[in-house]
Design a protein around this motif. Structure first.
Motif, PDB file in Angstrom:
ATOM      1  N   HIS A 135       0.833  -1.203   0.000  1.00 46.25           N
ATOM      2  CA  HIS A 135       0.000   0.000   0.000  1.00 46.25           C
ATOM      3  C   HIS A 135       0.867   1.252   0.000  1.00 46.25           C
ATOM      4  O   HIS A 135       1.671   1.461   0.910  1.00 46.25           O
ATOM      5  CB  HIS A 135      -0.913  -0.014   1.227  1.00 46.25           C
ATOM      6  CG  HIS A 135      -1.833   1.153   1.303  1.00 46.25           C
ATOM      7  ND1 HIS A 135      -2.632   1.534   0.258  1.00 46.25           N
ATOM      8  CD2 HIS A 135      -2.077   2.032   2.300  1.00 46.25           C
ATOM      9  CE1 HIS A 135      -3.330   2.596   0.599  1.00 46.25           C
ATOM     10  NE2 HIS A 135      -3.008   2.915   1.835  1.00 46.25           N
ATOM     11  N   HIS A 136       0.676   2.093  -1.034  1.00 46.62           N
ATOM     12  CA  HIS A 136       1.457   3.322  -1.159  1.00 46.62           C
ATOM     13  C   HIS A 136       0.615   4.592  -1.190  1.00 46.62           C
ATOM     14  O   HIS A 136       1.159   5.678  -1.069  1.00 46.62           O
ATOM     15  CB  HIS A 136       2.306   3.295  -2.444  1.00 46.62           C
ATOM     16  CG  HIS A 136       3.411   2.297  -2.410  1.00 46.62           C
ATOM     17  ND1 HIS A 136       4.485   2.385  -1.561  1.00 46.62           N
ATOM     18  CD2 HIS A 136       3.602   1.163  -3.125  1.00 46.62           C
ATOM     19  CE1 HIS A 136       5.291   1.366  -1.748  1.00 46.62           C
ATOM     20  NE2 HIS A 136       4.779   0.605  -2.687  1.00 46.62           N
ATOM     21  N   SER A 137      -0.691   4.500  -1.380  1.00 42.80           N
ATOM     22  CA  SER A 137      -1.494   5.724  -1.488  1.00 42.80           C
ATOM     23  C   SER A 137      -1.752   6.326  -0.111  1.00 42.80           C
ATOM     24  O   SER A 137      -1.504   5.713   0.923  1.00 42.80           O
ATOM     25  CB  SER A 137      -2.801   5.448  -2.231  1.00 42.80           C
ATOM     26  OG  SER A 137      -3.571   4.497  -1.549  1.00 42.80           O
ATOM     27  N   ASP A 138      -2.249   7.564  -0.086  1.00 38.57           N
ATOM     28  CA  ASP A 138      -2.403   8.306   1.165  1.00 38.57           C
ATOM     29  C   ASP A 138      -3.517   7.769   2.059  1.00 38.57           C
ATOM     30  O   ASP A 138      -3.398   7.793   3.274  1.00 38.57           O
ATOM     31  CB  ASP A 138      -2.647   9.788   0.872  1.00 38.57           C
ATOM     32  CG  ASP A 138      -1.400  10.460   0.319  1.00 38.57           C
ATOM     33  OD1 ASP A 138      -0.281  10.003   0.655  1.00 38.57           O
ATOM     34  OD2 ASP A 138      -1.539  11.425  -0.447  1.00 38.57           O
ATOM     35  N   ASP A 139      -4.625   7.322   1.486  1.00 39.50           N
ATOM     36  CA  ASP A 139      -5.738   6.819   2.286  1.00 39.50           C
ATOM     37  C   ASP A 139      -5.433   5.419   2.793  1.00 39.50           C
ATOM     38  O   ASP A 139      -4.769   4.634   2.124  1.00 39.50           O
ATOM     39  CB  ASP A 139      -7.024   6.767   1.456  1.00 39.50           C
ATOM     40  CG  ASP A 139      -7.486   8.145   1.018  1.00 39.50           C
ATOM     41  OD1 ASP A 139      -7.209   9.116   1.751  1.00 39.50           O
ATOM     42  OD2 ASP A 139      -8.113   8.240  -0.049  1.00 39.50           O
ATOM     43  N   SER A 140      -5.934   5.099   3.990  1.00 40.65           N
ATOM     44  CA  SER A 140      -5.761   3.741   4.493  1.00 40.65           C
ATOM     45  C   SER A 140      -6.739   2.808   3.770  1.00 40.65           C
ATOM     46  O   SER A 140      -7.759   3.247   3.248  1.00 40.65           O
ATOM     47  CB  SER A 140      -5.973   3.687   6.005  1.00 40.65           C
ATOM     48  OG  SER A 140      -7.307   4.013   6.315  1.00 40.65           O
ATOM     49  N   ILE A 141      -6.406   1.535   3.747  1.00 44.38           N
ATOM     50  CA  ILE A 141      -7.268   0.520   3.150  1.00 44.38           C
ATOM     51  C   ILE A 141      -7.854  -0.307   4.286  1.00 44.38           C
ATOM     52  O   ILE A 141      -7.123  -1.030   4.967  1.00 44.38           O
ATOM     53  CB  ILE A 141      -6.480  -0.400   2.193  1.00 44.38           C
ATOM     54  CG1 ILE A 141      -5.894   0.392   1.036  1.00 44.38           C
ATOM     55  CG2 ILE A 141      -7.375  -1.514   1.679  1.00 44.38           C
ATOM     56  CD1 ILE A 141      -5.021  -0.438   0.132  1.00 44.38           C
ATOM     57  N   PRO A 142      -9.174  -0.207   4.522  1.00 45.94           N
ATOM     58  CA  PRO A 142      -9.781  -1.016   5.574  1.00 45.94           C
ATOM     59  C   PRO A 142     -10.085  -2.431   5.053  1.00 45.94           C
ATOM     60  O   PRO A 142     -10.767  -2.600   4.048  1.00 45.94           O
ATOM     61  CB  PRO A 142     -11.075  -0.257   5.905  1.00 45.94           C
ATOM     62  CG  PRO A 142     -11.409   0.492   4.663  1.00 45.94           C
ATOM     63  CD  PRO A 142     -10.105   0.744   3.931  1.00 45.94           C
ATOM     64  N   LEU A 143      -9.543  -3.430   5.733  1.00 43.29           N
ATOM     65  CA  LEU A 143      -9.739  -4.822   5.347  1.00 43.29           C
ATOM     66  C   LEU A 143     -10.449  -5.560   6.474  1.00 43.29           C
ATOM     67  O   LEU A 143     -10.151  -5.349   7.650  1.00 43.29           O
ATOM     68  CB  LEU A 143      -8.396  -5.491   5.051  1.00 43.29           C
ATOM     69  CG  LEU A 143      -7.575  -4.869   3.934  1.00 43.29           C
ATOM     70  CD1 LEU A 143      -6.178  -5.480   3.891  1.00 43.29           C
ATOM     71  CD2 LEU A 143      -8.276  -5.026   2.595  1.00 43.29           C
ATOM     72  N   GLN A 144     -11.385  -6.437   6.109  1.00 43.08           N
ATOM     73  CA  GLN A 144     -12.125  -7.189   7.115  1.00 43.08           C
ATOM     74  C   GLN A 144     -11.346  -8.415   7.563  1.00 43.08           C
ATOM     75  O   GLN A 144     -10.659  -9.053   6.760  1.00 43.08           O
ATOM     76  CB  GLN A 144     -13.478  -7.629   6.559  1.00 43.08           C
ATOM     77  CG  GLN A 144     -14.444  -6.485   6.383  1.00 43.08           C
ATOM     78  CD  GLN A 144     -15.858  -6.973   6.171  1.00 43.08           C
ATOM     79  OE1 GLN A 144     -16.330  -7.861   6.851  1.00 43.08           O
ATOM     80  NE2 GLN A 144     -16.539  -6.369   5.203  1.00 43.08           N
ATOM     81  N   THR A 145     -11.477  -8.720   8.853  1.00 42.86           N
ATOM     82  CA  THR A 145     -10.860  -9.920   9.408  1.00 42.86           C
ATOM     83  C   THR A 145     -11.907 -10.707  10.183  1.00 42.86           C
ATOM     84  O   THR A 145     -12.924 -10.157  10.637  1.00 42.86           O
ATOM     85  CB  THR A 145      -9.690  -9.582  10.349  1.00 42.86           C
ATOM     86  OG1 THR A 145     -10.177  -8.793  11.438  1.00 42.86           O
ATOM     87  CG2 THR A 145      -8.587  -8.837   9.626  1.00 42.86           C
ATOM     88  N   GLN A 146     -11.658 -11.983  10.319  1.00 41.04           N
ATOM     89  CA  GLN A 146     -12.476 -12.862  11.152  1.00 41.04           C
ATOM     90  C   GLN A 146     -11.518 -13.691  11.990  1.00 41.04           C
ATOM     91  O   GLN A 146     -10.643 -14.367  11.445  1.00 41.04           O
ATOM     92  CB  GLN A 146     -13.346 -13.769  10.293  1.00 41.04           C
ATOM     93  CG  GLN A 146     -14.184 -14.739  11.102  1.00 41.04           C
ATOM     94  CD  GLN A 146     -14.927 -15.716  10.219  1.00 41.04           C
ATOM     95  OE1 GLN A 146     -15.368 -15.389   9.131  1.00 41.04           O
ATOM     96  NE2 GLN A 146     -15.047 -16.932  10.701  1.00 41.04           N
ATOM     97  N   ASP A 147     -11.685 -13.628  13.301  1.00 39.83           N
ATOM     98  CA  ASP A 147     -10.792 -14.350  14.213  1.00 39.83           C
ATOM     99  C   ASP A 147      -9.321 -14.059  13.895  1.00 39.83           C
ATOM    100  O   ASP A 147      -8.485 -14.952  13.817  1.00 39.83           O
ATOM    101  CB  ASP A 147     -11.077 -15.852  14.179  1.00 39.83           C
ATOM    102  CG  ASP A 147     -12.490 -16.166  14.638  1.00 39.83           C
ATOM    103  OD1 ASP A 147     -12.979 -15.493  15.568  1.00 39.83           O
ATOM    104  OD2 ASP A 147     -13.113 -17.081  14.072  1.00 39.83           O
TER     105      ASP A 147
END
Length: 144
Positions: A42-54
């Motif tokens: 990831h290089h862009s300014d905005d964060s990337i929200p990723l889903q997780t389970q356990d």
């Protein structure tokens, strides 16, 4: 993700990706085609929200069938517990690496990974691989 690349060489460390300027999901082969490494860069300014389970990133593999359609060959088992679900924010300059066993079989096709964000599905580049064609059949006994 704006850019995705496939590397079939033996990648030793994330430093080897320092030349990549855009966001990427990179799939590389390790251990003579038996292990796949999935790197999210990831290089862009905005964060990337990723889903997780356990505490696991929700990531499944898809393959191209005989009708040229992308279909899942892996299914994510859903949890019955609402506390299992969370997320991570991948910030600028951060990366994640995952390992997966490379599928095998008689049917040669293109493969890719699908990663679940909170409002976006992210796809890796496509890459050549082999599966058993019966993997396109959904096994509903293993997930909700």
């Amino acid at each position: 993700m704006r850019e995705a690349k496939y590397y079939d060489q033996n990648i030793q460390s994330a430093d080897e990706f320092s030349h990549i300027s855009g966001d990427s999901i990179i799939v590389s082969l390790l251990n003579q085609d038996t292990i796949l490494r999935i790197d999210i860069i990831h290089h862009s300014d905005d964060s990337i929200p990723l889903q997780t389970q356990d505490n696991a990133l929700i990531c499944t593999m898809e393959a191209l069938n005989k009708n040229n359609q992308w279909l899942p060959i892996e299914y994510w088992p859903l949890s019955w517990c609402g506390n299992s679900y969370d997320g991570i924010d991948l910030k600028k300059g951060q990366s994640l690496s995952l390992m997966s066993k490379a599928p095998t079989g008689d049917y040669k096709t293109l493969l890719r990974y699908k990663i679940l964000g909170f409002d976006t599905l992210y796809y890796s580049n496509s890459f050549a691989g082999n599966i058993e064609y019966c993997q396109f059949k959904e096994d509903s006994s293993t997930y909700i």
